[in-house]
Design an enzyme around this catalytic site. Structure first.
Site, PDB file in Angstrom:
ATOM      1  N   GLU A 228      29.219   1.228 -20.335  1.00 11.23           N
ATOM      2  CA  GLU A 228      28.010   2.066 -20.252  1.00 11.23           C
ATOM      3  C   GLU A 228      26.835   1.287 -20.819  1.00 11.23           C
ATOM      4  OE1 GLU A 228      26.776   4.871 -19.273  1.00 11.23           O
ATOM      5  OE2 GLU A 228      28.188   6.520 -19.435  1.00 11.23           O
ATOM      6  N   ASP A 229      25.654   1.486 -20.241  1.00  9.66           N
ATOM      7  CA  ASP A 229      24.443   0.932 -20.832  1.00  9.66           C
ATOM      8  C   ASP A 229      24.088   1.686 -22.110  1.00  9.66           C
ATOM      9  OD1 ASP A 229      24.025   3.225 -19.360  1.00  9.66           O
ATOM     10  OD2 ASP A 229      22.118   2.599 -18.500  1.00  9.66           O
TER      11      ASP A 229
ATOM     12  N   ASP B 246      24.269   8.853 -24.757  1.00 12.61           N
ATOM     13  CA  ASP B 246      23.226   9.694 -25.347  1.00 12.61           C
ATOM     14  C   ASP B 246      23.883  11.031 -25.736  1.00 12.61           C
ATOM     15  OD1 ASP B 246      20.552  10.685 -25.804  1.00 12.61           O
ATOM     16  OD2 ASP B 246      20.430  11.359 -23.756  1.00 12.61           O
TER      17      ASP B 246
ATOM     18  N   PHE C 282      13.808   7.741 -26.273  1.00 14.34           N
ATOM     19  CA  PHE C 282      14.042   7.201 -24.937  1.00 14.34           C
ATOM     20  C   PHE C 282      13.696   5.710 -24.882  1.00 14.34           C
ATOM     21  CE2 PHE C 282      13.057   6.597 -20.406  1.00 14.34           C
ATOM     22  CZ  PHE C 282      14.187   7.182 -19.844  1.00 14.34           C
TER      23      PHE C 282
ATOM     24  N   ARG D 146      13.899  -1.585 -15.167  1.00 14.27           N
ATOM     25  CA  ARG D 146      15.247  -2.171 -15.218  1.00 14.27           C
ATOM     26  C   ARG D 146      15.202  -3.699 -15.306  1.00 14.27           C
ATOM     27  NH1 ARG D 146      18.827   1.998 -13.987  1.00 14.27           N
ATOM     28  NH2 ARG D 146      18.179   3.477 -12.402  1.00 14.27           N
TER      29      ARG D 146
END
Ligand code: 5GP
Length: 198
Positions: A122-123, A126, A175, A188
């Site tokens: 996973e990046d 959260d 964020f 990105r």
């Protein structure tokens, strides 16, 4: 001539990316530099060494969660020396800068994972809803084992059932964009990670 134009554009893009920007604007929001590229790369190399110790010689499949993991998986694979398969699943829960809490399965896994040691990549983790969903999907597949590695983890936002097993950076509940992570499609391509300006 069209060829000259393309060459000129490439040079310009490379110059911009080597000058580290202290802040970036994407759509209507501003983001400030948070994690530099070299720190990210060192952490990924360290994660690869940890995985090497635990998984070398086993039947391993990395499952990258698209879209955000594409840079992590490409960089991690540079440091992985044991044999392993790589596959992808595409899930989505975010709109803008907020999680919708509802996961959409946009591209399913198309490989047999029976008796395989699966490492989900996973990046960012959260709320953990995406991981819970993915664990439920993978539970049906008779895996030899399942672990999760994430570049970023927001402990203060987490509401999931299981924390990720390997985390490169714990970050505050703000964020972030860059290094594969987007804000409504943009950001990105950034090599560093930026945090939303409060
Ligand atoms: P979760 O289900 O854990 O809330 O969120 C997982 C997904 O939401 C991540 O794979 C990522 O796509 C997106 N996400 C969560 N936090 C952030 C963030 O700070 N920035 C960006 N760009 N995406 C995020």
């Amino acid at each position: 001539m069209p060829i000259r134009k393309v060459t000129g554009f490439t040079t310009f893009a490379l110059q911009k990316k080597t000058d580290r920007m202290q802040s970036v604007s994407l759509h209507d929001k501003e983001f400030v530099l948070y994690l530099e590229e070299d720190k990210i790369q060192k952490a990924i190399e360290k994660m690869a060494k940890t995985l090497e110790k635990e998984y070398a010689g086993k039947d391993v499949v990395f499952v990258g969660v698209l879209n955000g993991c594409f840079r992590l998986i490409a960089d991690l694979m540079k440091y992985i020396e044991f044999e392993a398969e790589v596959n992808f699943i595409k899930l989505s829960s975010y709109r803008g800068t907020e999680s919708t809490g509802k996961i959409s399965d946009l591209m399913s896994l198309n490989t047999d994972l029976r008796n395989k040691h699966v490492i989900v990549l996973e990046d960012i983790v959260d709320t953990g809803h995406t991981l819970d969903y993915l664990r439920d999907v993978l539970k049906e597949k008779e895996l030899a084992s399942l672990k999760v590695a994430s570049l970023l983890f927001k402990p203060d936002a987490f509401m999931g059932r299981h924390k990720p097993d390997y985390v490169a950076f714990e970050i505050p509940n703000l964020f972030v964009v860059g290094y594969g992570l987007d804000y409504d499609g943009l950001g990105r391509n950034l090599n560093d990670i930026y945090q939303i300006k409060s």
